[in-house]
Design an enzyme around this catalytic site. Structure first.
Site, PDB file in Angstrom:
ATOM      1  N   ASP A  50       0.854  -1.187   0.000  1.00 37.88           N
ATOM      2  CA  ASP A  50       0.000   0.000   0.000  1.00 37.88           C
ATOM      3  C   ASP A  50       0.889   1.235   0.000  1.00 37.88           C
ATOM      4  O   ASP A  50       1.999   1.205   0.540  1.00 37.88           O
ATOM      5  CB  ASP A  50      -0.907   0.001   1.240  1.00 37.88           C
ATOM      6  CG  ASP A  50      -2.109   0.923   1.070  1.00 37.88           C
ATOM      7  OD1 ASP A  50      -3.224   0.405   0.893  1.00 37.88           O
ATOM      8  OD2 ASP A  50      -1.933   2.166   1.097  1.00 37.88           O
TER       9      ASP A  50
ATOM     10  N   LEU B 217     -17.757  -9.419  -0.342  1.00 36.55           N
ATOM     11  CA  LEU B 217     -17.781  -9.394   1.122  1.00 36.55           C
ATOM     12  C   LEU B 217     -18.622  -8.249   1.661  1.00 36.55           C
ATOM     13  O   LEU B 217     -18.752  -7.189   1.055  1.00 36.55           O
ATOM     14  CB  LEU B 217     -16.369  -9.328   1.698  1.00 36.55           C
ATOM     15  CG  LEU B 217     -15.503  -8.083   1.514  1.00 36.55           C
ATOM     16  CD1 LEU B 217     -15.858  -6.983   2.492  1.00 36.55           C
ATOM     17  CD2 LEU B 217     -14.060  -8.460   1.706  1.00 36.55           C
TER      18      LEU B 217
ATOM     19  N   GLU C  55     -19.172  -5.697   4.924  1.00 32.86           N
ATOM     20  CA  GLU C  55     -18.489  -5.167   6.098  1.00 32.86           C
ATOM     21  C   GLU C  55     -19.159  -5.771   7.335  1.00 32.86           C
ATOM     22  O   GLU C  55     -20.357  -6.000   7.363  1.00 32.86           O
ATOM     23  CB  GLU C  55     -18.553  -3.641   6.110  1.00 32.86           C
ATOM     24  CG  GLU C  55     -17.778  -3.074   4.937  1.00 32.86           C
ATOM     25  CD  GLU C  55     -17.639  -1.557   4.973  1.00 32.86           C
ATOM     26  OE1 GLU C  55     -17.830  -0.950   6.035  1.00 32.86           O
ATOM     27  OE2 GLU C  55     -17.349  -0.992   3.911  1.00 32.86           O
TER      28      GLU C  55
ATOM     29  N   LEU D  25     -35.084  -7.197   3.136  1.00 35.17           N
ATOM     30  CA  LEU D  25     -36.418  -6.580   3.048  1.00 35.17           C
ATOM     31  C   LEU D  25     -36.704  -5.811   4.334  1.00 35.17           C
ATOM     32  O   LEU D  25     -37.848  -5.731   4.755  1.00 35.17           O
ATOM     33  CB  LEU D  25     -37.490  -7.648   2.832  1.00 35.17           C
ATOM     34  CG  LEU D  25     -37.745  -8.103   1.400  1.00 35.17           C
ATOM     35  CD1 LEU D  25     -38.952  -9.040   1.351  1.00 35.17           C
ATOM     36  CD2 LEU D  25     -37.972  -6.936   0.432  1.00 35.17           C
TER      37      LEU D  25
ATOM     38  N   GLY E  51     -26.737   2.738   2.862  1.00 31.89           N
ATOM     39  CA  GLY E  51     -25.605   3.652   2.721  1.00 31.89           C
ATOM     40  C   GLY E  51     -24.349   2.825   2.572  1.00 31.89           C
ATOM     41  O   GLY E  51     -24.395   1.682   2.117  1.00 31.89           O
TER      42      GLY E  51
ATOM     43  N   CYS F 279     -20.378   1.084  -0.775  1.00 32.04           N
ATOM     44  CA  CYS F 279     -20.608   0.291  -1.992  1.00 32.04           C
ATOM     45  C   CYS F 279     -21.932   0.580  -2.679  1.00 32.04           C
ATOM     46  O   CYS F 279     -21.950   1.103  -3.785  1.00 32.04           O
ATOM     47  CB  CYS F 279     -20.506  -1.198  -1.665  1.00 32.04           C
ATOM     48  SG  CYS F 279     -18.831  -1.682  -1.267  1.00 32.04           S
TER      49      CYS F 279
ATOM     50  N   LYS G  92     -22.669   4.242  -4.309  1.00 36.63           N
ATOM     51  CA  LYS G  92     -21.779   4.643  -5.408  1.00 36.63           C
ATOM     52  C   LYS G  92     -21.820   3.631  -6.559  1.00 36.63           C
ATOM     53  O   LYS G  92     -21.687   4.007  -7.723  1.00 36.63           O
ATOM     54  CB  LYS G  92     -20.338   4.850  -4.909  1.00 36.63           C
ATOM     55  CG  LYS G  92     -19.589   3.574  -4.637  1.00 36.63           C
ATOM     56  CD  LYS G  92     -18.106   3.646  -4.974  1.00 36.63           C
ATOM     57  CE  LYS G  92     -17.361   2.423  -4.506  1.00 36.63           C
ATOM     58  NZ  LYS G  92     -17.177   1.350  -5.459  1.00 36.63           N
TER      59      LYS G  92
ATOM     60  N   ARG H 212     -19.073   6.131   5.577  1.00 35.72           N
ATOM     61  CA  ARG H 212     -19.232   6.615   4.199  1.00 35.72           C
ATOM     62  C   ARG H 212     -20.714   6.565   3.813  1.00 35.72           C
ATOM     63  O   ARG H 212     -21.357   5.546   3.951  1.00 35.72           O
ATOM     64  CB  ARG H 212     -18.397   5.765   3.230  1.00 35.72           C
ATOM     65  CG  ARG H 212     -16.917   6.082   3.300  1.00 35.72           C
ATOM     66  CD  ARG H 212     -16.124   5.169   2.398  1.00 35.72           C
ATOM     67  NE  ARG H 212     -16.184   3.787   2.873  1.00 35.72           N
ATOM     68  CZ  ARG H 212     -15.748   2.741   2.176  1.00 35.72           C
ATOM     69  NH1 ARG H 212     -15.230   2.905   0.976  1.00 35.72           N
ATOM     70  NH2 ARG H 212     -15.809   1.524   2.685  1.00 35.72           N
TER      71      ARG H 212
END
Ligand code: UDX
Length: 437
Positions: free
Chosen positions: A30, A150, A152, A254, A261, A264, A267, A334
């Site tokens: 990274d 995956l 979170e 459901l 939110g 993923c 956006k 996010r």
């Protein structure tokens, strides 16, 4: 196998640790020195249950290391690209600059026969473009698109035991040389019967965006039903229970409430619409605009309901928001509906206190103007209304009788429809749910 994982954010850090757990020798790469230092000390740079224990376990075997030095990728023959693809600023499309930078950084270190594996969520067509760059550099190397599904909060188990593997290879043939290489990488989960599908590049890319769009649509569908329930006096939770008993529909995803939110779903559906437009197929996805609109309406609805709950005005009302993360078991804020609602309430004159077991540092960075209180007990003191916006277990376990003595006014808005209305009403609370009478 010797594996490099490029990008050690949410996806990459978990993937690197899990690949080492599967027995491989892994280097995580990274550009962020602080992230590398934390991960090297077995500290997860974000909250994810089980990840730190796993990092510690695999690092003690010597099979996992982290570095900022891309040249270490030269020691591996499989290279996973796990960098982020955020929404472009001021546009709906995905920002591919991290993916391009990761691949360009890796290219000089490729050896004959290497396999580059893309896991980031990308607009359809990206993999074919990147595959050309790989082959131009090293004609015997391959690029596979291997989307990641995956969630979170369940990232470790989802990576070690996924529902399915999708390998997108050029031409889509099972006989492609890279298929056998990935089968070796995932030998352990494959041996327990995890299904594996081989597709061409564009199909693999679309599997990911289609899956996330379907999930987002399911949530917005039930939230649209919640709007109708509100208009007609029906109960959306019972409605969801009843339609969910039909196998073809299913009860999962459901849960009506304040909407979706996270890093993923929001956006990804926007990037998908933008890409469809570029491909001349925008009509196919116009319904996603409605999915997005229904979702955003939930936030406005919570503000309206809170105003009603507070007797018609938010001015000077002390509101305590329980939960800031976009979902429980995560410190990710996010596009968190909870935080966005907290900020709107504050802008409209309420005095807002936000509490959350894990997400307050991230929340404070995003909305420094809100007041944060880590202790639930202190956060609820003298509140005029409580808003349960992220369904952490400790909020579900709150005792309405105990709590009634701490608040100024016993009013609660259950933004996730997870509390028992009868219990709260019996304890003297004014209870409001989302799409419930
Ligand atoms: C999602 C996908 O599930 C995962 O497969 C993909 O790899 C990444 O995106 P994640 O963002 O971790 O995962 O969260 P998810 O569990 O899907 O929840 C997304 C949002 O939807 C959350 O804000 C959650 O609170 C909300 N949600 C979920 C609902 O409002 N109702 C539901 O019934 C389910």
């Amino acid at each position: 196998m010797r594996i490099s994982v490029i990008g050690c954010g949410y996806l990459g850090a978990v993937h690197a640790a899990c690949m080492a757990k599967l027995g491989h020798e892994v280097v995580g790469i990274d550009v962020d020195q602080r992230k590398v230092a934390a991960l090297s000390a077995a500290q997860a740079p974000f909250y994810e249950p089980g990840l730190e224990d796993l990092l510690e376990e695999v690092q003690s075997t010597g099979r996992l290391s982290f570095t900022t030095d891309m040249s270490t990728a030269a020691g591996s023959n499989v290279h996973f690209i796990c960098v982020g693809t955020p929404q472009k600023k001021g546009e709906n499309g995905a920002d591919l600059s991290y993916v391009d930078a990761a691949l360009n950084g890796l290219l000089p270190y490729l050896s004959p026969g290497d396999v580059v594996v893309g896991k980031s969520t990308v607009p359809v067509g990206t993999a074919s473009r990147l595959a050309h760059a790989v082959v131009d550099q090293e004609p015997t190397a391959h690029l596979v698109w291997n989307p990641e599904f995956l969630r979170e909060g369940h990232a470790v188990s989802d990576t070690l035991k996924p529902d399915r593997f999708v390998y997108g290879v050029s031409g889509g043939s099972e006989e492609h040389a890279a298929v056998a290489v990935l089968d070796e990488v995932y030998a352990l989960p494959l041996s327990t019967g995890t299904p594996r599908l081989v597709t061409d590049h564009p199909t693999a890319e679309l599997v990911k965006t289609a899956a996330n769009s379907f999930l987002a649509t399911k949530i917005s569908f039930i939230n649209a039903m919640a709007e109708l329930c509100e208009a007609s006096g029906a109960d959306v939770t019972r409605l969801a229970d009843a339609i969910g008993m039909d196998d073809r529909i299913g009860r999962k995803f459901l849960n009506a409430g304040i909407g979706f939110g996270g890093g993923c779903l929001p956006k990804d559906i926007r990037a998908f619409m933008a890409r469809a437009g570029e491909l001349g197929a925008d009509q196919a996805l116009t319904f996603l605009r409605e999915v997005d609109a229904i979702n955003m309406r939930r936030r406005t609805r919570v503000v309206e309901l809170t105003r009603e709950l507070c007797g018609g005005s938010l001015l000077g009302q002390r509101i305590t928001v329980l939960g800031a993360a976009f979902k429980p078991e995560s410190d990710d804020v996010r596009d968190s509906p909870a935080l966005s609602i907290a900020a709107q309430l504050q802008l409209q004159g309420a005095v807002v206190t936000v509490t959350d077991p894990e997400a307050l540092p991230n929340a404070a960075r995003r909305f420094p103007e809100l007041h944060y209180e880590p202790s639930t007990e202190l956060a609820v003191q003298k509140a005029d209304a409580l808003l349960l916006l992220t369904e952490w277990n400790q909020y579900l376990a709150l005792d309405p009788y105990d709590l009634a003595g701490s608040v100024a006014n016993p009013r609660i808005l259950d933004g996730r429809n997870v509390l028992e209305p009868f219990k709260w009403r019996a304890a003297g609370w004014i209870y409001r749910g989302m799409g419930r009478p």
